[in-house]
Enzyme design. Structure first.
Site, PDB file in Angstrom:
ATOM      1  N   ASP A 113       0.870  -1.179   0.000  1.00 28.75           N
ATOM      2  CA  ASP A 113       0.000   0.000   0.000  1.00 28.75           C
ATOM      3  C   ASP A 113       0.906   1.228   0.000  1.00 28.75           C
ATOM      4  O   ASP A 113       1.775   1.338   0.863  1.00 28.75           O
ATOM      5  CB  ASP A 113      -0.869  -0.005   1.264  1.00 28.75           C
ATOM      6  CG  ASP A 113      -2.264   0.490   0.997  1.00 28.75           C
ATOM      7  OD1 ASP A 113      -2.400   1.530   0.340  1.00 28.75           O
ATOM      8  OD2 ASP A 113      -3.221  -0.167   1.455  1.00 28.75           O
ATOM      9  N   ASP A 215      -2.880   4.673  -2.679  1.00 27.72           N
ATOM     10  CA  ASP A 215      -3.939   5.200  -1.819  1.00 27.72           C
ATOM     11  C   ASP A 215      -4.348   6.619  -2.250  1.00 27.72           C
ATOM     12  O   ASP A 215      -3.488   7.473  -2.474  1.00 27.72           O
ATOM     13  CB  ASP A 215      -3.394   5.240  -0.378  1.00 27.72           C
ATOM     14  CG  ASP A 215      -4.425   5.632   0.641  1.00 27.72           C
ATOM     15  OD1 ASP A 215      -5.359   4.844   0.873  1.00 27.72           O
ATOM     16  OD2 ASP A 215      -4.318   6.736   1.216  1.00 27.72           O
ATOM     17  N   GLU A 271      -6.413   3.787  -6.122  1.00 27.53           N
ATOM     18  CA  GLU A 271      -7.683   4.093  -5.458  1.00 27.53           C
ATOM     19  C   GLU A 271      -8.077   5.490  -5.930  1.00 27.53           C
ATOM     20  O   GLU A 271      -7.415   6.474  -5.598  1.00 27.53           O
ATOM     21  CB  GLU A 271      -7.524   4.080  -3.938  1.00 27.53           C
ATOM     22  CG  GLU A 271      -8.862   4.279  -3.246  1.00 27.53           C
ATOM     23  CD  GLU A 271      -8.761   4.740  -1.802  1.00 27.53           C
ATOM     24  OE1 GLU A 271      -9.614   4.341  -1.006  1.00 27.53           O
ATOM     25  OE2 GLU A 271      -7.848   5.523  -1.469  1.00 27.53           O
ATOM     26  N   HIS A 345     -11.638  -2.932   3.564  1.00 25.31           N
ATOM     27  CA  HIS A 345     -11.517  -2.496   4.959  1.00 25.31           C
ATOM     28  C   HIS A 345     -12.221  -1.168   5.235  1.00 25.31           C
ATOM     29  O   HIS A 345     -12.256  -0.733   6.375  1.00 25.31           O
ATOM     30  CB  HIS A 345     -10.027  -2.373   5.316  1.00 25.31           C
ATOM     31  CG  HIS A 345      -9.352  -1.261   4.561  1.00 25.31           C
ATOM     32  ND1 HIS A 345      -9.201  -1.281   3.189  1.00 25.31           N
ATOM     33  CD2 HIS A 345      -8.823  -0.082   4.967  1.00 25.31           C
ATOM     34  CE1 HIS A 345      -8.596  -0.167   2.798  1.00 25.31           C
ATOM     35  NE2 HIS A 345      -8.356   0.569   3.852  1.00 25.31           N
ATOM     36  N   ASP A 346     -12.743  -0.514   4.209  1.00 23.20           N
ATOM     37  CA  ASP A 346     -13.357   0.800   4.404  1.00 23.20           C
ATOM     38  C   ASP A 346     -14.886   0.777   4.433  1.00 23.20           C
ATOM     39  O   ASP A 346     -15.511   1.841   4.542  1.00 23.20           O
ATOM     40  CB  ASP A 346     -12.913   1.759   3.286  1.00 23.20           C
ATOM     41  CG  ASP A 346     -11.502   2.271   3.509  1.00 23.20           C
ATOM     42  OD1 ASP A 346     -11.049   2.297   4.667  1.00 23.20           O
ATOM     43  OD2 ASP A 346     -10.836   2.625   2.519  1.00 23.20           O
TER      44      ASP A 346
HETATM   45  C1  GLC Z   1      -7.930   5.207   1.800  1.00 26.63           C
HETATM   46  C2  GLC Z   1      -7.858   4.024   2.722  1.00 26.63           C
HETATM   47  C3  GLC Z   1      -8.482   4.377   4.032  1.00 26.63           C
HETATM   48  C4  GLC Z   1      -7.737   5.549   4.629  1.00 26.63           C
HETATM   49  C5  GLC Z   1      -7.659   6.702   3.638  1.00 26.63           C
HETATM   50  C6  GLC Z   1      -6.669   7.727   4.078  1.00 26.63           C
HETATM   51  O1  GLC Z   1      -9.217   5.542   1.461  1.00 26.63           O
HETATM   52  O2  GLC Z   1      -8.463   2.919   2.119  1.00 26.63           O
HETATM   53  O3  GLC Z   1      -8.514   3.313   4.932  1.00 26.63           O
HETATM   54  O4  GLC Z   1      -8.374   5.984   5.798  1.00 26.63           O
HETATM   55  O5  GLC Z   1      -7.257   6.289   2.358  1.00 26.63           O
HETATM   56  O6  GLC Z   1      -5.368   7.280   3.834  1.00 26.63           O
END
Ligand code: GLC
Length: 603
Positions: A113, A215, A271, A345-346
């Site tokens: 990540d 991310d 993402e 996980h979100d």
């Molecule tokens: C992404 C991650 C999340 C995190 C955010 C800030 O959306 O998946 O878990 O809180 O980024 O880094």
């Protein structure tokens, strides 16, 4: 083992793993909750090492491991303090290198990540940056003077629902944080900052890391004027000014050229929330050299994000699932690439949200219903265009954690939303109900390895409570049960390895009168599949075109799932011909039934 040996070994293995990323199946491992090896209640690399064989038996081709770098853990590692160090609670760099070697030996690639939109406020760069206005690191972050009234420079709100700006008393200026105030945004307009990031990324590539999940990557280019957003804007306010910003493509191309592009075969998985289809194509068209794939974020957010992060959308319907799947196929599949996923996980787990609260799973109908729905989700995920991404525990049919009180929650955003809403006068009962439906902690409860104490996750006290369903749903029992969700996932992954259809085939979504029934055809040159799924907890029937009915009747059943007590009608085929009329072919599917048929391309 010597670290140096590891590097050589992984580099060689990387060359030998020749498969196209798109053909495989990705697995998301959430480090705090995967497996604890030293009894401190927190998952670690030692635990991951113990479970490499489990991942290999599942058949996944790559594992995306959530952030494991040094961090104060305000956001479970998405707040990095030192990019060059493994966080103590996860283990050591030597263990990380050992993990790379072990995964590669089992033909599994490791995806890290990469959190580079922001760092922790405890990162040395930020500490230097905030120390004075003329510090050389000042412009590594985004600083602005207060507005005329002394307040924040604009009205943007962060994901934690407060202002996206924090005043730093030391210099009297505000810094930008799209996420929590402990996560200041990096300033990608700074050349020196970018070069430091590239060097760090090359450090991990040199180790033999195979890919990166990037991310919040479409947030790195901010609108240069930082304008106010309209007051009625959706949560989080201001996003149109920092998502897919003016320099985003130029920045991504430079990033690629300075890092990943120098290590052929490296996967980049972005993402990128809130994107148009054209934007996705621009991000992922191979010739543009920006990213390899983006995460298809629409399915996992369906029924959830509609302005208010704590409410579910009352207008959600399965037709929206179909529309999203078809749109991504038609507009992106042949021009760019994406990974498809239904849990992460979100967000709360899909099996509990879409199909639980709305269709009865996880409630009174209990485990067999939960498992049937989990298998239907698995069939859907592995048979559609897009690379499947399985979130840990999904392959077991793990339900959402049944957290019932504030003490159960650990996510900072969840806890602060609870406190804010209570102060605003909402009843505790209502708040807890919405946390159960929406908090991301629902998907973060530890993996169920066994039905024993603490689900075999730890010998100590877990950092977040174990789900009470671990006794009925766990890897140890499912491994030996042919009809388990785990075995369904293993078979789906094997089918993908054996046929070009799921990774490359065209998609034809058949129009059916019942929105809860899905029927689609995937066709590659060599063969075709017909996939049937009932996403509801009721038996359902609807007409199906004679042509498809015949093909299903002649087809070879590759895999089927449904409630344990159910089976297909006697013929083995979920079809009934009622009368002589051509349009009297009925598709009859039992609750959560799914089936995949192979028909030869000649038929
Ligand atoms: C992404 C991650 C999340 C995190 C955010 C800030 O959306 O998946 O878990 O809180 O980024 O880094």
């Amino acid at each position: 083992m010597e670290a140096k040996d590891n590097v050589i070994d992984t580099a060689e293995t990387k060359q030998s793993i020749g498969r196209d990323w798109k053909e495989g199946v990705l697995y998301q491992l959430y480090p705090p909750s995967f497996k604890d090896s030293n009894g401190d209640g927190w998952g670690d690399i030692g635990g991951m090492l113990e479970k490499v064989d489990y991942l290999a038996e599942l058949g996944v081709s790559a594992v995306w491991i959530g952030p494991v770098c040094d961090s104060p853990m305000e956001d479970n590692g998405y707040d990095i303090r030192d990019y060059y160090k493994i966080h103590d609670a996860y283990g050591t760099m030597e263990q990380f290198e050992e993990l790379l070697v072990k995964l590669h030996k089992r033909d599994i690639r490791l995806v890290m990540d990469l959190v580079i939109n922001h760092t922790s406020d405890e990162h040395a760069w930020f500490e230097a940056s905030r120390s004075s206005k003329d510090n050389p690191y000042r412009d590594y972050y985004i600083w602005k003077p207060p507005a005329a009234d002394g307040g924040p420079p604009n009205n943007w709100r962060s994901f934690s629902e407060e202002s996206a700006w924090e005043l730093d008393e030391r210099t009297g200026e505000y810094y930008l944080h799209i996420f929590d105030k402990k996560q200041p945004d990096l300033n990608w307009d700074s050349e020196a900052m970018r070069q430091d990031l590239y060097e760090m990324i090359r450090f991990w590539l040199e180790k033999g890391v195979d890919g990166f999940r990037l991310d919040a990557i479409n947030m790195i280019s901010k609108h240069p004027d930082f304008p106010d957003a309209p007051q009625d804007a959706r949560h989080p306010r201001g996003q149109q000014f920092y998502k897919n910003g003016p320099r985003i493509h130029e920045m991504l191309r430079e990033l690629h050229e300075a890092t990943f592009g120098r290590y052929p075969g490296t996967l980049t998985l972005g993402e990128a929330p809130t994107v148009t289809m054209d934007e996705v194509v621009r991000y992922t068209a191979p010739e543009r050299k920006e990213m390899d794939m983006v995460l298809q974020m629409e399915l996992v957010r369906m029924g959830k994000d509609f302005g208010d992060p704590w409410k579910t959308d009352p207008d959600w319907s399965p037709a929206m699932l179909k529309e999203s799947v078809v749109r991504w196929y038609e507009e992106v599949f042949n021009r760019g690439a994406y990974a498809l996923y239904l849990s992460t996980h979100d967000h709360p787990r899909m099996v509990g949200t879409l199909f639980g609260d709305r269709a009865g799973v996880g409630g009174t109908e209990g485990k067999s219903c939960n498992d049937a729905a989990a298998k239907a989700i698995g069939t859907f995920l592995h048979t559609l265009p897009g690379t499947p991404l399985v979130y840990q525990g999904e392959e077991l049919g793990m339900p959402n954690a049944n957290y019932r009180s504030l003490q159960d929650y650990r996510d900072k955003g969840t806890v602060s939303a609870y406190q804010r809403r209570l102060a605003e006068g909402e009843s505790e009962r209502d708040i807890l109900a919405s946390l159960h439906a929406r908090s991301r902690d629902g998907a973060r409860s530890p993996m169920h390895w066994t039905g024993g104490p603490e689900a075999g996750f730890t010998d100590g006290t877990p950092w977040i409570r174990i789900n009470s369903q671990a006794k009925e749903t766990n890897a140890e029992d499912e491994q030996n049960d042919f009809s388990s969700v785990l075995n369904h996932y293993r078979q789906l992954i094997r089918l993908r390895q054996q046929s070009p259809v799921p990774a490359r085939g065209d998609l034809n979504m058949l129009e059916l009168e019942d929105e809860w029934l899905f029927a689609y055809v995937r066709a590659a040159a060599e063969e075709r599949w017909i996939v049937l799924i009932n996403f509801s907890n009721q038996s359902r029937s609807c007409r199906i075109d004679e042509k498809w009915a015949c093909l299903i009747e002649q087809g070879e059943l590759l895999l089927a799932s449904g409630l344990a007590t159910s089976g297909f009608p006697k013929s083995g085929i979920p079809l009934q011909r009622r009368g002589d009329r051509k349009d009297d072919c009925m598709l009859d599917l039992l609750p959560y039934q799914s089936a995949i048929y192979r028909i030869s391309a000649a038929d």
